[in-house]
Design a protein around this motif. Sequence first.
Motif, PDB file in Angstrom:
ATOM      1  N   ARG A  64       0.844  -1.194   0.000  1.00 22.87           N
ATOM      2  CA  ARG A  64       0.000   0.000   0.000  1.00 22.87           C
ATOM      3  C   ARG A  64       0.882   1.249   0.000  1.00 22.87           C
ATOM      4  O   ARG A  64       1.534   1.523  -1.004  1.00 22.87           O
ATOM      5  N   PHE A  65       1.009   1.995   1.098  1.00 24.03           N
ATOM      6  CA  PHE A  65       1.819   3.211   1.090  1.00 24.03           C
ATOM      7  C   PHE A  65       3.202   3.006   1.708  1.00 24.03           C
ATOM      8  O   PHE A  65       4.013   3.919   1.721  1.00 24.03           O
ATOM      9  N   THR A  66       3.454   1.814   2.240  1.00 21.42           N
ATOM     10  CA  THR A  66       4.725   1.555   2.915  1.00 21.42           C
ATOM     11  C   THR A  66       5.726   0.927   1.949  1.00 21.42           C
ATOM     12  O   THR A  66       5.469  -0.156   1.408  1.00 21.42           O
ATOM     13  N   LYS A  67       6.858   1.577   1.761  1.00 22.33           N
ATOM     14  CA  LYS A  67       7.890   1.035   0.877  1.00 22.33           C
ATOM     15  C   LYS A  67       8.595  -0.128   1.559  1.00 22.33           C
ATOM     16  O   LYS A  67       9.047  -0.023   2.697  1.00 22.33           O
ATOM     17  N   LEU A  68       8.680  -1.263   0.832  1.00 25.08           N
ATOM     18  CA  LEU A  68       9.337  -2.447   1.381  1.00 25.08           C
ATOM     19  C   LEU A  68      10.762  -2.598   0.870  1.00 25.08           C
ATOM     20  O   LEU A  68      11.658  -2.974   1.629  1.00 25.08           O
ATOM     21  N   ILE A  69      10.965  -2.314  -0.414  1.00 20.62           N
ATOM     22  CA  ILE A  69      12.274  -2.529  -1.018  1.00 20.62           C
ATOM     23  C   ILE A  69      12.452  -1.567  -2.193  1.00 20.62           C
ATOM     24  O   ILE A  69      11.502  -1.232  -2.902  1.00 20.62           O
ATOM     25  N   THR A  70      13.687  -1.109  -2.380  1.00 21.11           N
ATOM     26  CA  THR A  70      14.056  -0.302  -3.538  1.00 21.11           C
ATOM     27  C   THR A  70      15.159  -1.035  -4.295  1.00 21.11           C
ATOM     28  O   THR A  70      16.204  -1.354  -3.714  1.00 21.11           O
ATOM     29  N   ILE A  71      14.911  -1.301  -5.570  1.00 22.37           N
ATOM     30  CA  ILE A  71      15.867  -2.023  -6.409  1.00 22.37           C
ATOM     31  C   ILE A  71      16.546  -1.020  -7.335  1.00 22.37           C
ATOM     32  O   ILE A  71      15.884  -0.351  -8.136  1.00 22.37           O
ATOM     33  N   ARG A  72      17.861  -0.922  -7.213  1.00 25.94           N
ATOM     34  CA  ARG A  72      18.651  -0.035  -8.074  1.00 25.94           C
ATOM     35  C   ARG A  72      19.619  -0.873  -8.893  1.00 25.94           C
ATOM     36  O   ARG A  72      19.795  -2.065  -8.649  1.00 25.94           O
ATOM     37  N   SER A  73      20.224  -0.227  -9.853  1.00 30.61           N
ATOM     38  CA  SER A  73      21.160  -0.949 -10.726  1.00 30.61           C
ATOM     39  C   SER A  73      22.401  -1.415  -9.973  1.00 30.61           C
ATOM     40  O   SER A  73      23.005  -2.432 -10.309  1.00 30.61           O
ATOM     41  N   HIS A  74      22.763  -0.681  -8.905  1.00 32.38           N
ATOM     42  CA  HIS A  74      23.997  -0.996  -8.195  1.00 32.38           C
ATOM     43  C   HIS A  74      23.778  -1.573  -6.804  1.00 32.38           C
ATOM     44  O   HIS A  74      24.706  -2.132  -6.216  1.00 32.38           O
ATOM     45  N   ASN A  75      22.570  -1.444  -6.225  1.00 27.79           N
ATOM     46  CA  ASN A  75      22.318  -2.026  -4.905  1.00 27.79           C
ATOM     47  C   ASN A  75      20.827  -2.214  -4.656  1.00 27.79           C
ATOM     48  O   ASN A  75      19.983  -1.749  -5.424  1.00 27.79           O
ATOM     49  N   THR A  76      20.519  -2.902  -3.567  1.00 28.14           N
ATOM     50  CA  THR A  76      19.129  -3.147  -3.149  1.00 28.14           C
ATOM     51  C   THR A  76      18.985  -2.692  -1.703  1.00 28.14           C
ATOM     52  O   THR A  76      19.797  -3.030  -0.850  1.00 28.14           O
ATOM     53  N   GLU A  77      17.929  -1.938  -1.428  1.00 28.46           N
ATOM     54  CA  GLU A  77      17.724  -1.393  -0.097  1.00 28.46           C
ATOM     55  C   GLU A  77      16.403  -1.887   0.480  1.00 28.46           C
ATOM     56  O   GLU A  77      15.332  -1.685  -0.110  1.00 28.46           O
ATOM     57  N   TYR A  78      16.477  -2.546   1.643  1.00 27.22           N
ATOM     58  CA  TYR A  78      15.281  -2.996   2.366  1.00 27.22           C
ATOM     59  C   TYR A  78      14.934  -1.961   3.424  1.00 27.22           C
ATOM     60  O   TYR A  78      15.793  -1.502   4.167  1.00 27.22           O
TER      61      TYR A  78
END
Length: 221
Positions: A64-78
Amino acid sequence: MLLKTFVCLMCSVTMALDVCLNNGNFLVKQEPKQLLLNPGETAIINCTVIPKEFKVKDLNFRKRFTKLITIRSHNTEYMDKEKYTNRLTYSGQAPHFTLMLKNVTHDDSDLYICDAIIGEFVVIIGEGTYVFAGKQEVTKKENATEELNVNETLNSPKHQVQLYIIIIGITAGLFLLLALFAFVRYFKMEKKNTNHNTYVDMTQTLRRNTMQNNNNVYHRP
């Protein structure tokens, strides 16, 4: 309604309202639209950025409105490593990603959304996937404990006293109802008999008065 509000807020920030509302040629295709799962199964959601020619800077996966993960070309952020590092994984690369949420529980039931940042900080948002996981099954031990508690409650002296009070109250209520019905019927019969006796008395009195008047009439010789 809340999803549309969220879309408008995102669009206002990125100054790309026409793109976010799909008036342009950009979108995040999200499949499937809904998932019905049993507890312990894996939710698999596919997110594809269209058109494929645009470079994807970031792909965000939200509950919903809560970000769980961000996928980037160089790293992944939880955002919540404790809760999702071992459960939430992904495969693929831009423009196509597959998100996998393992060991789902009833608390995971919600709307999941993919959004992507392309080009010069332009945000595009998927339509969302609704995930529903059934409630956890009650173990035999919990079930037996609950049944034991119910039996103890039913057999307790306090519960038996309450049951007796309820039975006595129902019996007394029925008795009062029957007594009231009998009283009303008796009252109606008494009233009817009183009216009948009054009518008979008035008839006899009227007859006697008539006969006396006839006897007192003076006859000329």
